[in-house]
Design an enzyme around this catalytic site. Structure first.
Site, PDB file in Angstrom:
ATOM      1  N   TYR A   1     -16.010   4.278 -12.338  1.00 28.95           N
ATOM      2  CA  TYR A   1     -15.579   3.286 -11.339  1.00 28.95           C
ATOM      3  C   TYR A   1     -16.273   1.950 -11.599  1.00 28.95           C
ATOM      4  CZ  TYR A   1     -15.669   1.277  -6.506  1.00 28.95           C
ATOM      5  OH  TYR A   1     -15.608   0.480  -5.395  1.00 28.95           O
TER       6      TYR A   1
ATOM      7  N   ILE B   1       1.467  -0.438  -6.336  1.00 30.65           N
ATOM      8  CA  ILE B   1       1.487  -1.767  -6.943  1.00 30.65           C
ATOM      9  C   ILE B   1       1.718  -1.678  -8.450  1.00 30.65           C
ATOM     10  CG2 ILE B   1       0.024  -2.901  -5.240  1.00 30.65           C
ATOM     11  CD1 ILE B   1      -2.318  -2.469  -7.317  1.00 30.65           C
TER      12      ILE B   1
ATOM     13  N   LYS C   1     -14.488  -1.493 -12.816  1.00 30.01           N
ATOM     14  CA  LYS C   1     -14.603  -2.705 -11.981  1.00 30.01           C
ATOM     15  C   LYS C   1     -15.247  -3.837 -12.773  1.00 30.01           C
ATOM     16  CE  LYS C   1     -13.480  -1.659  -7.522  1.00 30.01           C
ATOM     17  NZ  LYS C   1     -12.328  -2.245  -6.816  1.00 30.01           N
TER      18      LYS C   1
ATOM     19  N   GLU D   1     -21.625  -1.629  -7.255  1.00 30.99           N
ATOM     20  CA  GLU D   1     -21.932  -0.647  -8.303  1.00 30.99           C
ATOM     21  C   GLU D   1     -21.865  -1.235  -9.701  1.00 30.99           C
ATOM     22  OE1 GLU D   1     -20.637   3.348  -8.520  1.00 30.99           O
ATOM     23  OE2 GLU D   1     -20.920   3.638  -6.396  1.00 30.99           O
TER      24      GLU D   1
ATOM     25  N   ARG E   1     -29.801  -0.700  -3.513  1.00 30.55           N
ATOM     26  CA  ARG E   1     -28.894  -1.856  -3.563  1.00 30.55           C
ATOM     27  C   ARG E   1     -29.362  -2.909  -2.570  1.00 30.55           C
ATOM     28  NH1 ARG E   1     -23.456   1.614  -2.856  1.00 30.55           N
ATOM     29  NH2 ARG E   1     -23.394   2.583  -4.906  1.00 30.55           N
TER      30      ARG E   1
ATOM     31  N   ASP F   1       0.865  -1.190   0.000  1.00 31.07           N
ATOM     32  CA  ASP F   1       0.000   0.000   0.000  1.00 31.07           C
ATOM     33  C   ASP F   1       0.898   1.236   0.000  1.00 31.07           C
ATOM     34  OD1 ASP F   1      -2.077   2.009   0.539  1.00 31.07           O
ATOM     35  OD2 ASP F   1      -3.317   0.330   1.171  1.00 31.07           O
TER      36      ASP F   1
ATOM     37  N   ARG G   1     -17.090   9.395   1.867  1.00 29.76           N
ATOM     38  CA  ARG G   1     -18.373   8.698   1.737  1.00 29.76           C
ATOM     39  C   ARG G   1     -19.356   9.224   2.788  1.00 29.76           C
ATOM     40  NH1 ARG G   1     -15.337   2.936   0.695  1.00 29.76           N
ATOM     41  NH2 ARG G   1     -13.902   3.892   2.181  1.00 29.76           N
TER      42      ARG G   1
HETATM   43  P1  NAD Z   1      -9.744   2.159   0.908  1.00 24.90           P
HETATM   44  O1  NAD Z   1      -9.655   3.348   0.029  1.00 24.90           O
HETATM   45  O2  NAD Z   1      -9.851   2.382   2.368  1.00 24.90           O
HETATM   46  O3  NAD Z   1      -8.529   1.182   0.637  1.00 24.90           O
HETATM   47  C1  NAD Z   1      -7.920   1.041  -0.623  1.00 24.90           C
HETATM   48  C2  NAD Z   1      -6.423   1.049  -0.395  1.00 24.90           C
HETATM   49  O4  NAD Z   1      -5.776   0.841  -1.659  1.00 24.90           O
HETATM   50  C3  NAD Z   1      -5.923   2.410   0.131  1.00 24.90           C
HETATM   51  O5  NAD Z   1      -5.229   2.220   1.355  1.00 24.90           O
HETATM   52  C4  NAD Z   1      -5.007   2.915  -0.962  1.00 24.90           C
HETATM   53  O6  NAD Z   1      -3.863   3.608  -0.478  1.00 24.90           O
HETATM   54  C5  NAD Z   1      -4.603   1.615  -1.652  1.00 24.90           C
HETATM   55  N1  NAD Z   1      -4.159   1.851  -3.030  1.00 24.90           N
HETATM   56  C6  NAD Z   1      -4.828   2.485  -4.020  1.00 24.90           C
HETATM   57  N2  NAD Z   1      -4.082   2.507  -5.130  1.00 24.90           N
HETATM   58  C7  NAD Z   1      -2.914   1.866  -4.842  1.00 24.90           C
HETATM   59  C8  NAD Z   1      -1.738   1.585  -5.581  1.00 24.90           C
HETATM   60  N3  NAD Z   1      -1.603   1.953  -6.865  1.00 24.90           N
HETATM   61  N4  NAD Z   1      -0.736   0.929  -4.958  1.00 24.90           N
HETATM   62  C9  NAD Z   1      -0.855   0.539  -3.656  1.00 24.90           C
HETATM   63  N5  NAD Z   1      -1.952   0.783  -2.917  1.00 24.90           N
HETATM   64  C10 NAD Z   1      -2.971   1.441  -3.499  1.00 24.90           C
HETATM   65  O7  NAD Z   1     -10.995   1.300   0.394  1.00 24.90           O
HETATM   66  P2  NAD Z   1     -11.744   0.086   1.101  1.00 24.90           P
HETATM   67  O8  NAD Z   1     -13.058   0.569   1.598  1.00 24.90           O
HETATM   68  O9  NAD Z   1     -10.816  -0.630   2.015  1.00 24.90           O
HETATM   69  O10 NAD Z   1     -12.066  -0.823  -0.176  1.00 24.90           O
HETATM   70  C11 NAD Z   1     -11.246  -1.902  -0.574  1.00 24.90           C
HETATM   71  C12 NAD Z   1     -11.798  -2.506  -1.851  1.00 24.90           C
HETATM   72  O11 NAD Z   1     -13.189  -2.843  -1.714  1.00 24.90           O
HETATM   73  C13 NAD Z   1     -11.731  -1.569  -3.067  1.00 24.90           C
HETATM   74  O12 NAD Z   1     -11.401  -2.323  -4.206  1.00 24.90           O
HETATM   75  C14 NAD Z   1     -13.131  -1.039  -3.205  1.00 24.90           C
HETATM   76  O13 NAD Z   1     -13.420  -0.698  -4.543  1.00 24.90           O
HETATM   77  C15 NAD Z   1     -13.958  -2.213  -2.718  1.00 24.90           C
HETATM   78  N6  NAD Z   1     -15.259  -1.766  -2.173  1.00 24.90           N
HETATM   79  C16 NAD Z   1     -15.381  -1.335  -0.901  1.00 24.90           C
HETATM   80  C17 NAD Z   1     -16.626  -0.934  -0.414  1.00 24.90           C
HETATM   81  C18 NAD Z   1     -16.822  -0.497   0.997  1.00 24.90           C
HETATM   82  O14 NAD Z   1     -17.957  -0.444   1.447  1.00 24.90           O
HETATM   83  N7  NAD Z   1     -15.769  -0.189   1.754  1.00 24.90           N
HETATM   84  C19 NAD Z   1     -17.744  -0.955  -1.247  1.00 24.90           C
HETATM   85  C20 NAD Z   1     -17.587  -1.384  -2.559  1.00 24.90           C
HETATM   86  C21 NAD Z   1     -16.333  -1.796  -2.999  1.00 24.90           C
HETATM   87  N1  UDP Z   2     -24.834  11.421   0.187  1.00 24.05           N
HETATM   88  C1  UDP Z   2     -25.585  12.438   0.777  1.00 24.05           C
HETATM   89  N2  UDP Z   2     -24.924  13.385   1.519  1.00 24.05           N
HETATM   90  C2  UDP Z   2     -23.587  13.374   1.708  1.00 24.05           C
HETATM   91  C3  UDP Z   2     -22.823  12.326   1.106  1.00 24.05           C
HETATM   92  C4  UDP Z   2     -23.493  11.364   0.358  1.00 24.05           C
HETATM   93  O1  UDP Z   2     -26.815  12.508   0.631  1.00 24.05           O
HETATM   94  O2  UDP Z   2     -23.071  14.260   2.416  1.00 24.05           O
HETATM   95  C5  UDP Z   2     -25.553  10.352  -0.552  1.00 24.05           C
HETATM   96  C6  UDP Z   2     -25.034  10.003  -1.950  1.00 24.05           C
HETATM   97  O3  UDP Z   2     -25.593  10.861  -2.920  1.00 24.05           O
HETATM   98  C7  UDP Z   2     -25.521   8.568  -2.094  1.00 24.05           C
HETATM   99  C8  UDP Z   2     -25.407   8.005  -0.675  1.00 24.05           C
HETATM  100  O4  UDP Z   2     -25.366   9.143   0.187  1.00 24.05           O
HETATM  101  O5  UDP Z   2     -26.883   8.565  -2.454  1.00 24.05           O
HETATM  102  C9  UDP Z   2     -24.192   7.114  -0.422  1.00 24.05           C
HETATM  103  O6  UDP Z   2     -23.043   7.794  -0.810  1.00 24.05           O
HETATM  104  P1  UDP Z   2     -21.568   7.265  -0.553  1.00 24.05           P
HETATM  105  O7  UDP Z   2     -20.647   8.349  -0.966  1.00 24.05           O
HETATM  106  O8  UDP Z   2     -21.412   6.767   0.830  1.00 24.05           O
HETATM  107  O9  UDP Z   2     -21.339   6.035  -1.534  1.00 24.05           O
HETATM  108  P2  UDP Z   2     -22.209   5.046  -2.403  1.00 24.05           P
HETATM  109  O10 UDP Z   2     -23.072   4.265  -1.478  1.00 24.05           O
HETATM  110  O11 UDP Z   2     -23.003   5.865  -3.379  1.00 24.05           O
HETATM  111  O12 UDP Z   2     -21.186   4.200  -3.062  1.00 24.05           O
END
Ligand code: NAD
Ligand code: UDP
Length: 368
Positions: free
Chosen positions: A163, A54, A167, A121, A318, A32, A211
Site C-alpha cells: 500500500y 473508476i 501510494k 505510511e 507517526r 464510488d 482498522r
Molecule cells: P474508505 O475505504 O472509507 O473510502 C474509500 C472509498 O473508495 C470506498 O468507498 C471505496 O468503495 C471507494 N473505491 C475503492 N476503489 C474504487 C474504485 N475502483 N472505483 C470507485 N470507488 C472505489 O477510506 P477513507 O478512510 O475514506 O480514505 C480515503 C483516502 O484517504 C484513501 O485514499 C486512503 O488511502 C487515504 N487515507 C485515509 C486514512 C484515514 O485515516 N482514514 C489514512 C491514510 C490514508
Molecule cells: N492493532 C491492534 N489490534 C487490533 C487492530 C490493530 O493492536 O485489533 C494495531 C496494529 O497492529 C497497528 C495499530 O493498531 O499497530 C493501528 O492499526 P490500524 O489497522 O488502525 O492502521 P494503521 O494505523 O496501522 O494504518
C-alpha cells in the site's frame, strides 16, 4: 466550484460531502462502488452520484467529460485497510497505483487541479526504529516532515508495504506530471483520521479485520477480548475527522497556498500507544454505557503473524510535522482524543448495540 470526487462513498468522502453540501456554492460529481454512507445526499440537487468503478474505460470516458468541466478533482478511491496489504497485495497495488494512473493522466491532459489522498505510511518506519536502542530522543530521527524525511520501507517479502509503496509511486507520478505539464496538485498525507462511519463492524456490516478502532469496538460490543498486536507498543497520533475536514476545506479555498504542495494532516497532541488506546476505549465505553465493568474489559496480546498473517510489519510511530499546514493554511487541529473517542464510540454504540447511551455520556457528547 465544480468538483469531481472519486471514492466519495467512503469514510472521508461522506464527511467531506456533509460539509461541502451544507456550505453550498459547489456542484459535485462523485464516483464510488457503494453509497451506503451517503444515502442522505443522493437526492441533493448539487450532488450527482455515479455508482460505478473508476477503472473501467466507460467510467473513464464519463469522468473525463466531468473533469473538463470541473475546477478540481479530489481522489479518495483506494483499498486502504491494513489487514489487506499482505493478504490481497495485487488488489491493493492495483487500487492505489494502476487504477489511479489514468486519472492522473486525465488531470495532466486538462491541467486540472488534482487533490490526491496519499498516506502517512509513505514515510514507512522511522529512522529511530532501526537503531539498536530505538529511542525517540532526537526528533530528527522520527518526526515526519513532508519534504525532508526519507521514505523507508521494509523488504519486498513483507507485503505490508504494498500500500505504502503504491501510494508513494502515485505521489511520484503526480509530481512528475506537475513538472512535465504544470498540472496543479495537492497531496494529502492523513494520519489516522477517526470519526463516525470510519469502518464496518465484522459480523454486522462487513467481514474481515477492520482498522484498530473498529476491532476494539467489536470486542467491546461482543464481549470478546481486545487484542494488542505484538504488545500494542506502536504509537499513533489520532485526529478527529472534523478537524481533518476543516483542513481539506482550507486547502480547497486557498489554492495559492495549497497548490503544488504536500501536507501532513494529523494531531500531534493526540499521540497514544495502541495499548493506551485500548485502555482509553474501555474507559470511554464504560462512560457511554454506564456499565463500570467495561473499565476492566479483557485486553490480551497477540503475535502479528497470527493476527494479520505472514508479511505484516508495523509502522512504529507517526509524529507529523504540521508546521506547513499551520503556516500556509492557518490550520491547527483542536479536538482532544477523549472527545474524538467519545463521539466515535457513541456513534458505534448507537448504531450497533442494543442498549441506549447512558445519559451522563450523552451530555458530554453535546457540541462534539
Ligand atoms: P474508505 O475505504 O472509507 O473510502 C474509500 C472509498 O473508495 C470506498 O468507498 C471505496 O468503495 C471507494 N473505491 C475503492 N476503489 C474504487 C474504485 N475502483 N472505483 C470507485 N470507488 C472505489 O477510506 P477513507 O478512510 O475514506 O480514505 C480515503 C483516502 O484517504 C484513501 O485514499 C486512503 O488511502 C487515504 N487515507 C485515509 C486514512 C484515514 O485515516 N482514514 C489514512 C491514510 C490514508
Ligand atoms: N492493532 C491492534 N489490534 C487490533 C487492530 C490493530 O493492536 O485489533 C494495531 C496494529 O497492529 C497497528 C495499530 O493498531 O499497530 C493501528 O492499526 P490500524 O489497522 O488502525 O492502521 P494503521 O494505523 O496501522 O494504518
Amino acid at each position: 466550484m465544480r468538483i469531481v470526487m472519486l471514492g466519495c462513498g467512503g469514510f472521508i468522502g461522506s464527511h467531506l460531502l456533509n460539509r461541502l453540501l451544507a456550505e453550498g456554492n459547489c456542484e459535485i460529481h462523485g464516483w464510488d462502488l457503494t453509497d451506503d454512507k451517503i444515502k442522505k445526499h443522493l437526492t441533493h440537487p448539487s450532488f450527482c452520484m455515479h455508482r460505478s468503478t473508476i477503472s473501467s474505460s466507460a467510467a473513464l470516458q464519463e469522468i473525463e467529460q466531468e473533469i473538463e468541466r470541473s475546477d478540481v478533482v479530489i481522489n479518495l478511491a483506494a483499498i486502504c485497510n491494513p489487514a489487506e496489504y499482505n493478504t490481497r497485495p495485487l488488489e491493493v497495488i492495483h487500487s492505489n497505483l494502476f487504477d489511479i494512473y489514468p486519472l492522473i493522466e486525465l488531470c495532466a491532459k486538462h491541467r486540472r487541479w488534482l487533490i490526491s489522498f496519499s498516506t502517512s505510511e509513505v514515510y514507512g518506519r522511522t529512522v529511530a526504529s532501526y537503531l539498536p536502542d530505538k529511542d525517540y530522543d532526537d526528533p530528527n530521527l522520527y518526526e515526519l516532515r513532508e519534504t525532508e524525511t526519507p521514505l523507508i520501507m521494509g523488504p519486498i517479502s513483507n507485503q505490508r508495504w504494498t500500500y505504502a509503496c503504491a501510494k508513494q509511486m502515485t505521489e511520484r507520478l503526480i509530481y512528475a506530471h506537475h513538472m512535465d505539464s504544470k498540472m496543479p496538485f495537492t497531496i494529502i498525507r492523513p494520519l489516522n483520521f477517526f470519526g463516525p462511519k470510519m469502518d464496518y463492524i465484522p459480523g454486522r456490516d462487513g467481514e474481515g479485520v477492520p482498522r484498530v478502532l473498529a476491532c476494539f469496538m467489536t470486542a467491546l460490543l461482543d464481549g470478546k477480548p481486545m487484542y494488542l498486536v505484538d504488545g500494542g507498543t506502536a504509537r499513533r497520533t489520532i485526529v478527529s475527522i472534523h478537524d481533518a475536514i476543516d483542513a481539506i476545506l482550507l486547502i480547497l479555498k486557498q489554492p495559492n497556498q495549497s497548490q503544488n504542495r504536500i501536507f501532513n494532516i494529523g494531531n500531534r497532541m493526540n499521540e497514544v500507544t495502541i495499548a493506551e488506546l485500548a485502555d482509553l476505549m474501555r474507559q470511554t465505553y464504560a462512560q457511554i454505557t454506564g456499565k463500570m465493568q467495561y473499565k476492566e474489559h479483557p485486553i490480551l496480546t497477540i503475535n502479528s503473524s497470527e493476527f494479520y498473517g505472514k508479511g505484516y510489519e508495523d509502522c512504529d510511530r507517526r509524529m507529523p510535522d504540521l508546521s506547513k499546514a499551520q503556516e500556509l493554511l492557518g490550520w491547527t487541529p483542536k479536538i482532544p482524543l477523549a472527545d474524538v473517542l467519545l463521539e466515535t464510540m457513541t456513534f458505534y454504540h448507537q448504531n450497533y448495540a442494543q442498549t441506549p447511551v447512558a445519559e451522563s455520556a450523552l451530555k458530554t457528547c453535546e457540541g462534539v
